[in-house]
Design a protein around this motif. Structure first.
Motif, short mmCIF file in Angstrom:
data_model
loop_
_atom_site.label_atom_id
_atom_site.label_comp_id
_atom_site.label_asym_id
_atom_site.label_seq_id
_atom_site.Cartn_x
_atom_site.Cartn_y
_atom_site.Cartn_z
N THR A 109 -0.06 -6.48 1.93
CA THR A 109 -0.34 -6.59 2.83
C THR A 109 -0.58 -5.75 4.20
OG1 THR A 109 0.31 -8.98 3.35
CG2 THR A 109 -0.63 -8.30 2.08
N LEU A 110 -0.84 -6.02 4.91
CA LEU A 110 -0.36 -5.35 6.46
C LEU A 110 1.14 -5.60 6.81
CD1 LEU A 110 -3.95 -3.84 8.30
CD2 LEU A 110 -2.09 -2.47 6.15
N THR A 156 -7.86 -3.40 -1.34
CA THR A 156 -8.58 -3.44 -2.65
C THR A 156 -9.58 -4.73 -2.80
OG1 THR A 156 -7.29 -5.21 -2.46
CG2 THR A 156 -6.08 -3.06 -3.24
N GLY A 157 -10.33 -5.22 -2.21
CA GLY A 157 -10.69 -6.50 -1.94
C GLY A 157 -10.25 -7.70 -2.55
N GLU A 158 -9.58 -7.78 -2.71
CA GLU A 158 -8.37 -8.89 -3.49
C GLU A 158 -7.92 -9.47 -1.70
OE1 GLU A 158 -5.92 -8.39 -6.56
OE2 GLU A 158 -6.94 -6.23 -5.66
N MET A 202 6.58 1.07 -1.35
CA MET A 202 5.37 0.07 -1.30
C MET A 202 5.00 -0.35 -2.46
SD MET A 202 5.35 -0.70 1.78
CE MET A 202 4.18 -2.19 1.73
N PRO A 203 4.79 -1.52 -3.31
CA PRO A 203 4.08 -1.27 -4.77
C PRO A 203 3.02 -1.01 -4.12
CG PRO A 203 4.73 -4.12 -3.72
CD PRO A 203 5.15 -2.98 -2.56
N ALA A 207 -4.25 -12.82 4.06
CA ALA A 207 -4.26 -11.52 4.08
C ALA A 207 -4.91 -10.34 2.85
CB ALA A 207 -2.90 -10.89 4.54
N LYS A 208 -6.10 -9.21 3.79
CA LYS A 208 -6.16 -8.96 2.73
C LYS A 208 -5.44 -7.30 2.07
CE LYS A 208 -10.23 -7.95 5.82
NZ LYS A 208 -11.74 -7.49 6.15
N ARG A 209 -5.66 -7.32 0.47
CA ARG A 209 -4.60 -6.58 -0.11
C ARG A 209 -5.16 -5.57 0.42
NH1 ARG A 209 -1.10 -7.07 -3.57
NH2 ARG A 209 -0.29 -9.76 -4.36
N PHE A 210 -3.98 -4.55 0.07
CA PHE A 210 -4.79 -3.52 0.71
C PHE A 210 -3.22 -2.28 -0.65
CE2 PHE A 210 -5.59 -4.25 4.74
CZ PHE A 210 -6.67 -3.79 4.60
#
Lengths: 321, 321
Positions: free
Chosen positions: B250-251, B284-286, B245-246, B296-299
DNA sequence: TCCTATTATGCTCACGTTGAGTATAACTCG
DNA sequence: CGAGTTATACTCAACGTGAGCATAATAGGA
C-alpha cells in the motif's frame, strides 16, 4: 575486542590467494581554458595519468597526486574518488588488476608542455557531447543511423525494442530531451554497439569503421566518461566550478565555464540571478572592460560559504526538462 | 597499438612493490522490516559481511555476493559501489589493505537466523539519526553539550569557531535545519571529537565515556554511515526504495519505508501525489483491509518505468529546507 | 559626434512545484 | 451505531524557474 575471528579470517585469506592483486591509480584531471574543457593526458593523448599504488604512498589520494605530478609536472588541487573496478590483468599472468579512478580539478597554468603529455579538449574524445552550438551534426548524421542499425540487428523483437529504447533515452532521440549527464550511458551504448574503436580492437572485425572521436588505451575513455558525467552532475549541487576558475572572474566567464562543462547553453539572466542570490560570489570592486561591451564587474568566490555550501548545496540553471 | 610503454610501466611496477596489496570487499546490506531499517551483520552485530577479493571471483560484485552468501546465507539483489579506501594493514606486516565497500538492498526474508549473523536496526548504531518521533533526546541532552565542550577546548579561537560551525551545520544546532543526509559528516565529527568508541579504542584514555550507539570493529561503522548517507540521498532521485518493498504494497507501507530510511516523517497527501503523478506504481486491483481503517489499494511497482527512471529520476517529498 | 554592435544588468510574468491544510470516504471494533 | 482510524480527493498560498523585455555602459567606425 571480539574481532579476533574476523582478523584471523582475513590473515588466512591474505596468505592464500588474494596477494595476487595489484592496484592502479588513474586520474581524470580537468581544467577549462578559453571556454574549452580539457583533460590531462599522457602517451600522445591516448592515456590518462596513472600508476600503481605503492607502499611508499601514505594514502590513495597522495599516491595519485604523486603519479600525476611525476608524469605531467602538474600539481593537483581538488580531487574526489570516481570508481573502482577490477579486471583480469591483460598482461597475461593470473594476476588481478584493481583500478581506482579519481576526478581532479585544476586550472591549466604551470602546465609544462611536452610531446608526451598535455591537455586535450574533452570533446575530442566525445564529439557528440557538445551541444553548445545546437545538436552536433554527428548525432543525426552518424550516430543515429548506426545505432538504429545496431538496435535493428537483434534477433529478438523484445531486444530490438529494448535496445532502441535505451538508445533513445540516452541520446535524446524520438523527441526526447537531451540529458547532458548521461555521458557514461552513451559511451557504454556505443561500446556495446561496437561503434567505438576500443570495442573492436581485440576481436578482429575489419569491416565496421568506428565513429568519430579520439580513442584511448584500455578503458581510459570509459573512465573519462565517468569523470565527465560526475562533474556534469556535481556542478549542479556543489560549488565545484570555482576550482576551475581563476581568483577573480566575471559572471560571463563563470557562465562560459559552466556551459563548457555541461555542453549546453544557459539563460544568462537566470544564471546571474541564481549565482548572486546564493551568495556564492562577491564583487572585487574592479571591472573588466576588454570584452567588447559594457564593462563587467569582477567577482571573487566567497571562501566563507565553502563550509556551509560544501554540505548544503548549490544550484545552477541547467534545465532538467 | 601504442600502449606498449604504459603496459611495460605497469608490469615493471607490479613486479616491484605493488604486489603487497590485498583487497577486501565489505557489504552494507540493508532491508526494511516493520518500519525499521536494518543492516546485515556478522560477528555478534559488530561487523559487516566482508572478505578478501580472490582470484576465483569473476568481478568485484560477484566476489561480494559470494562472501555475503557464504557468511549470512542471504542472496543479494541490487548492489552499488560505495567507496574504496586504503589503510596500512593493522595486522602488523607491511602490507597495504584496500577495502572496497558496497551498498546492497534486499528484503529480509529467507534470512536464516543464527547467533553469528543477523539483521540489526541501523538506529542501534546511530541513535541520533532517527527523527521520526521528533528530535531524539540524545541530541540536546548528550551530543550537544559534549560537542560544545569539544569545540570549546581548542586553543585557537578560530579553530573553536570552525569546530562549532561544522558541528552546528551537521547536527542542525543554532536553529539550523536537520539535514538527514549528513550521516557521514556527523559520524566523522563524533569520531574527531573522540565521542565514539572506535576513536578511543587504540590510544588509552580511560576517562571519556563514549556516547550511546553500538560500535563496530575497525571502520565498519563508518562504512555503514556512508551507506546510510548514500541511500538517504539516493531515494530522492532514483526509485531504489522498491528494492526494499514486497511485490505489492500500500502507499502507506511505501511511505513508512521511506520514512524509516530518511529518519523523518513526510506529508502523507503530498507523498501520494508525488508517487502517483510520476507513474511509478500501478494498482493491482486488490485492497488491503487489515490496517484498522478504510481499506487501502494495493500497488505494484511498474517495472516498465525502470529503464526510463533509472536514468531520468524520481522525486520524494522529503523537505530540503 | 553620433550610430551601431556588444555585453552587462535590472525587472516582470506566467507556470509548475511544493508545503500545508480541509473535507470526505470507507472500513473495524466495541 | 458511534468512535477511532486510515484512505483519498481537493484547495491554496508561497516559491522556484524558464523566458523575455528593457535599459545601461562601453568600443569602434561612419
Amino acid at each position: 575486542m571480539q574481532d579476533t575471528t574476523i582478523q584471523a579470517t582475513k590473515r588466512a585469506a591474505i596468505t592464500n590467494q588474494s596477494q595476487a592483486v595489484s592496484a592502479d591509480l588513474i586520474a581524470v584531471v580537468i581544467a577549462v581554458t578559453n571556454g574549452e574543457p580539457r583533460v590531462l593526458t599522457i602517451e600522445q593523448a591516448q592515456a590518462l595519468p596513472s600508476g600503481p599504488f605503492e607502499l611508499g604512498h601514505r594514502s590513495l589520494q597522495s599516491g595519485l597526486r604523486a603519479w600525476v605530478e611525476r608524469q605531467t609536472g602538474h600539481p593537483l588541487g581538488y580531487i574526489e574518488q570516481l570508481y573502482t573496478f577490477a579486471d583480469r590483468d591483460r598482461t597475461g599472468d593470473e594476476r588481478v588488476q584493481i583500478s581506482i579512478s579519481y576526478l581532479g580539478l585544476t586550472r591549466e597554468e604551470h602546465a609544462e608542455r611536452s610531446a608526451a603529455h598535455g591537455w586535450r579538449g574533452w570533446y575530442d574524445y566525445f564529439p557528440w557531447e557538445d551541444h553548445r552550438a545546437g545538436v552536433p551534426s554527428i548525432l543525426p548524421d552518424i550516430l543515429m543511423p548506426r545505432l538504429q542499425a545496431w538496435a535493428g540487428e537483434a534477433d529478438d523483437p523484445d531486444m530490438r525494442h529494448d535496445r532502441w529504447q535505451r538508445v533513445a533515452i540516452a541520446f535524446g532521440f524520438d523527441d526526447r530531451h537531451w540529458n547532458e549527464e548521461l555521458v557514461l550511458q552513451r559511451y557504454e551504448l556505443l561500446y556495446e554497439a561496437a561503434l567505438v574503436a576500443e570495442a573492436t580492437r581485440s576481436w578482429d572485425n575489419g569491416n565496421r569503421p568506428s565513429i568519430p572521436g579520439r580513442s584511448m588505451i584500455a578503458d581510459h575513455r570509459r573512465i573519462l566518461a565517468t569523470g565527465i558525467a560526475r562533474l556534469r552532475t556535481k556542478i549542479k549541487y556543489r560549488p565545484v566550478v570555482f576550482e576551475l576558475m581563476p581568483p577573480t572572474f566575471t559572471l560571463l566567464q563563470l557562465q562560459r565555464t559552466v556551459e563548457a562543462l555541461a555542453g549546453r547553453l544557459v539563460h544568462k539572466q537566470n544564471f546571474r540571478r541564481l549565482i548572486e542570490q546564493q551568495d556564492l560570489v562577491e564583487e572585487t570592486g574592479e571591472t573588466m572592460s576588454d570584452t567588447g561591451g559594457r564593462p563587467a564587474k569582477r567577482f571573487r568566490f566567497r571562501q566563507t560559504v565553502l563550509a556551509e555550501r560544501a554540505v548544503a548545496g548549490t544550484k545552477l540553471p541547467i534545465s532538467r526538462a
